[in-house]
Scaffold this active site. Structure first.
Site, PDB file in Angstrom:
ATOM      1  N   GLU A  47       0.863  -1.190   0.000  1.00  0.00           N
ATOM      2  CA  GLU A  47       0.000   0.000   0.000  1.00  0.00           C
ATOM      3  C   GLU A  47       0.890   1.228   0.000  1.00  0.00           C
ATOM      4  OE1 GLU A  47      -2.841   0.495   3.231  1.00  0.00           O
ATOM      5  OE2 GLU A  47      -3.806   2.066   2.051  1.00  0.00           O
ATOM      6  N   CYS A 239      -6.732   1.324   2.731  1.00  0.00           N
ATOM      7  CA  CYS A 239      -7.597   2.514   2.721  1.00  0.00           C
ATOM      8  C   CYS A 239      -7.395   3.354   1.470  1.00  0.00           C
ATOM      9  CB  CYS A 239      -7.320   3.364   3.949  1.00  0.00           C
ATOM     10  SG  CYS A 239      -7.866   2.594   5.468  1.00  0.00           S
ATOM     11  N   ASN A 372     -12.121  -2.876   0.318  1.00  0.00           N
ATOM     12  CA  ASN A 372     -11.012  -3.154   1.237  1.00  0.00           C
ATOM     13  C   ASN A 372     -11.576  -3.742   2.513  1.00  0.00           C
ATOM     14  OD1 ASN A 372      -8.537  -3.109   2.631  1.00  0.00           O
ATOM     15  ND2 ASN A 372      -8.980  -1.071   3.420  1.00  0.00           N
ATOM     16  N   GLU A 373     -11.732  -2.927   3.557  1.00  0.00           N
ATOM     17  CA  GLU A 373     -12.327  -3.503   4.774  1.00  0.00           C
ATOM     18  C   GLU A 373     -13.640  -2.774   5.056  1.00  0.00           C
ATOM     19  OE1 GLU A 373      -9.351  -1.169   7.859  1.00  0.00           O
ATOM     20  OE2 GLU A 373      -9.008  -3.276   7.524  1.00  0.00           O
TER      21      GLU A 373
HETATM   22  O1  AHR Z   1      -2.370  -1.248   6.729  1.00  0.00           O
HETATM   23  C1  AHR Z   1      -2.810   0.008   7.129  1.00  0.00           C
HETATM   24  C2  AHR Z   1      -4.309   0.149   7.020  1.00  0.00           C
HETATM   25  O2  AHR Z   1      -4.951  -0.681   7.935  1.00  0.00           O
HETATM   26  C3  AHR Z   1      -4.915  -0.239   5.707  1.00  0.00           C
HETATM   27  O3  AHR Z   1      -4.872   0.764   4.790  1.00  0.00           O
HETATM   28  C4  AHR Z   1      -6.330  -0.553   6.064  1.00  0.00           C
HETATM   29  O4  AHR Z   1      -6.880  -1.528   5.229  1.00  0.00           O
HETATM   30  C5  AHR Z   1      -6.265  -0.987   7.505  1.00  0.00           C
HETATM   31  O5  AHR Z   1      -7.164  -0.307   8.265  1.00  0.00           O
END
Ligand code: AHR
Length: 652
Positions: A47, A239, A372-373
């Site tokens: 990321e 994110c 993502n989440e």
């Molecule tokens: O890994 C850091 C962050 O943690 C990521 O962007 C997100 O998916 C999670 O909340």
């Protein structure tokens, strides 16, 4: 005297009995290869956080090379003389800003600008650097532009001059060598003759990049990723996929095609934390989806892209945006087009773009994550809309849904049944938890439904308190936990630590797997745990038990075993998290007729001080150490150090 001797004998014997009863006896049953370990099992999650892409893996050394940081087109630059930002008539419509430099004779210093790089520019002595710029001379007469590297003490350390004589935009390139090594150099670009020139996309790359690609990656960071031998690479986040709002979500189509014309985007991590404010954090997309696919291929990892499902980052609580369900089609098209870009024939629009960029052969993408989440009561409806269109067209693509941001709780319990109902192939679970949680959860997957979607442990890391560092304590807990993942390889099919990269002077999140500054890199001890698993993943799980039970925390021991059917090896992993050394015997049973074990055992131990981490100055404080052992018959007789992680390989 006799009495004393007798007493001593009793003591010694009783001592021996105690010592013997303390020997933990473990058994590995080699009767038949058990569940298969996925070749992709241990991977990486990239990321653009902590300046992981621009300023990190992406080798570009100039920050804001195209003057397109939103509202701050001169972010990263200091100007002198007459410098004006313009946005009409530039060569790149999607990055419209450029600078006009006007020099008059009375401006003795010339007119120009200085770039600070990403907390400085890392320059190595005698290494070549590739400077390039798009430029035009307004009146079409020759103008001299001086390009200099200036060290952190303000001394010139390399220079080259270019002549801009064309009225039309043209790319100019030159090589420049650093006389010294400096992690915090700067780049000066000065118009030294009188007149006017326009400059755009001012770029500086190291002469050496990963695989020597022009739009390349930082060699040492890419090498560290390759050295992990990752089975899968999840990208581009996190994110960052979701964005601060829908407009700033990661749109893969903006990250492909001509590098100069990929529109710069705000980075989600620019002002996420009040105490870590990074208004200068943007994404150039120089490292875009094409480069991610290429890197995955280079390092032998299956690409696993994550796409926005129509939600901006939900952590913004109250400010998040959700696209109306009936307006989701462009997002679904992004997914369908991505599959065509990665895998489609070159006769199609997206396959042709891939070919034009240099890769006619398909990338053979097998996985795709939607969202993502995400959480809440709507996500499953959005995922369903994607699935309905992707499945019929691309039945072989494995679709990854999410279990939200936590390892348990209301959202987790809501999302899992929804993922099952939708028949997601994998469910992405995330856990950033204390080391004790990892130890307590070594049996987490023992009871998971074998028939439901598989698990992708897509983001995890042990977070110590009060300070979160890459301590051995965290790494050991992760190593112990991973024995449980290995034992349940039929359920957990992919696992990636997170986050991957962090610039020591510009990070937002810790711990991270690899840290770097502008010149150096350190592999955390957590990195070595990942590497030990990935290099020793084997092909099939075999039962490892103690008194008929799996070894998952009793007496603070954690162990698992696999065989590598190709290499003909038994591989045993053993974490002793206790504060005392342990005597352990591991018996290898049911070898099969005619099969013999080689006497010599290749052992590796990872052991360190619980509260310490590897640093840029001391990168090798805690690293795996290899040594040889001998089998006693079919038994491994071990004295296992306290707080250590051990891997044993035995050929057969
Ligand atoms: O890994 C850091 C962050 O943690 C990521 O962007 C997100 O998916 C999670 O909340």
């Amino acid at each position: 005297m006799k009495k004393l001797t007798f007493m001593l004998l009793v003591l010694v014997l009783s001592g021996m009995t105690t010592a013997q009863s303390q020997v933990a006896e473990l058994t590995v049953n080699l009767k038949k290869p058990g569940i298969a370990v996925q070749p992709d099992m241990y991977g990486i999650f990239f990321e653009d956080i902590n300046f992981g892409a621009d300023g990190g893996l992406y080798a570009e050394l100039v920050k804001n090379r195209s003057f397109d940081f939103t509202n701050t087109p001169l972010s990263g630059w200091t100007t002198y003389g007459l410098v004006e930002v313009r946005n009409e008539g530039g060569p790149f419509d999607r990055n419209p800003h450029y600078v006009r430099l006007t020099n008059r004779w009375e401006l003795l210093t010339g007119t120009g600008l200085i770039n600070d790089g990403f907390r400085g520019i890392g320059i190595k002595q005698n290494e070549p650097y590739r400077f390039s710029v798009y430029a035009r001379s307004l009146d079409g007469t020759a103008k001299k532009v001086l390009v200099e590297l200036i060290d952190s003490k303000n001394n010139p350390m390399g220079r080259v001059e270019i002549e801009v004589a064309d009225k039309n935009w043209k790319k100019y390139s030159a090589e420049i060598k650093g006389r010294l090594t400096d992690a915090h150099a700067r780049l000066h670009v000065t118009l030294t003759t009188a007149g006017v020139v326009d400059l755009e996309h001012i770029s500086l790359f190291p002469g050496t990049t990963w695989k020597n690609r022009e739009n390349g990656l930082r060699q040492d960071i890419a090498q560290a990723l390759a050295d992990l031998k990752p089975g899968v690479m999840r990208f581009p986040g996190g994110c960052i996929v979701e964005g601060n709002n829908l407009a700033t979500r990661y749109q893969w189509k903006n990250s492909v095609g001509q590098v100069e014309n990929r529109p710069v985007n705000e980075n989600r991590w620019n002002y996420e934390f009040k105490h870590k404010f990074f208004p200068d954090y943007f994404q150039s997309y120089g490292l875009g989806f094409y480069e991610f696919f290429l890197l995955s291929e280079d390092i032998g990892a299956e690409p696993l892209p994550v796409l926005s499902c129509g939600f901006s980052c939900q952590f913004q609580r109250g400010r998040e945006q959700v696209v109306p369900l009936d307006s989701l089609q462009p997002y679904i098209d992004d997914a369908l087009d991505l599959i065509a870009f990665a895998n489609g024939p070159v006769t199609g629009k997206w396959g042709k773009l891939r070919a034009d960029m240099g890769h006619p052969a398909p990338f053979n993408m097998k996985y795709l994550a939607i969202g993502n989440e995400q959480w809440g009561d709507q996500y499953h409806l959005y995922l369903e809309a994607f699935i309905k269109q992707i499945r019929p067209k691309y039945p072989n693509i494995k679709l990854v849904g999410t279990a939200g941001p936590s390892a348990s709780g209301e959202e987790f319990d809501r999302l899992w049944p929804q993922m099952k109902a939708l028949k997601a192939d994998l469910v992405d679970e995330h856990y950033y938890m204390p080391p004790q949680w990892f130890l307590d959860n070594a049996r987490r997957y023992d009871k998971y439904d074998r028939k439901g979607p598989k698990v992708f442990a897509g983001e995890y890391a042990a977070h110590t308190t009060p300070v979160k560092i890459n301590s051995f304590e965290a790494a050991l807990a992760e190593a112990a936990f991973l024995t449980g993942i290995e034992r349940n390889a039929d359920v957990v099919q992919l696992a990636t630590y997170a986050p991957l990269l962090a610039h020591i002077d510009a990070w937002q999140w810790n711990p991270d797997l690899i840290w770097f500054d502008n010149l150096r890199l350190v592999r955390s001890v957590n990195y070595y745990v990942q590497q030990l698993y990935s290099h020793n993943k084997g092909t099939n799980v075999v039962p490892l038990t103690r008194n008929g039970q799996t070894v998952a925390g009793e007496d603070q021991l954690y162990a698992s075993a696999v065989i590598d059917a190709g290499k003909k090896e038994v591989i045993i992993k053993l974490a002793n998290v206790a504060t005392n050394d342990r005597d352990i015997k591991i018996k290898l049973e049911n070898l099969g007729k005619g099969v013999t074990l080689s006497k010599s055992v290749k052992a590796t131990v990872l052991i360190g001080s619980m509260k310490e981490e590897n640093t840029l100055d001391e990168p090798n404080k805690t690293i795996p150490v290899e040594y040889q052992l001998e089998l006693a018959g079919n038994e491994l007789v071990l004295h296992v150090k306290k707080q250590s992680f051990n891997v044993y390989r035995i050929s057969y």
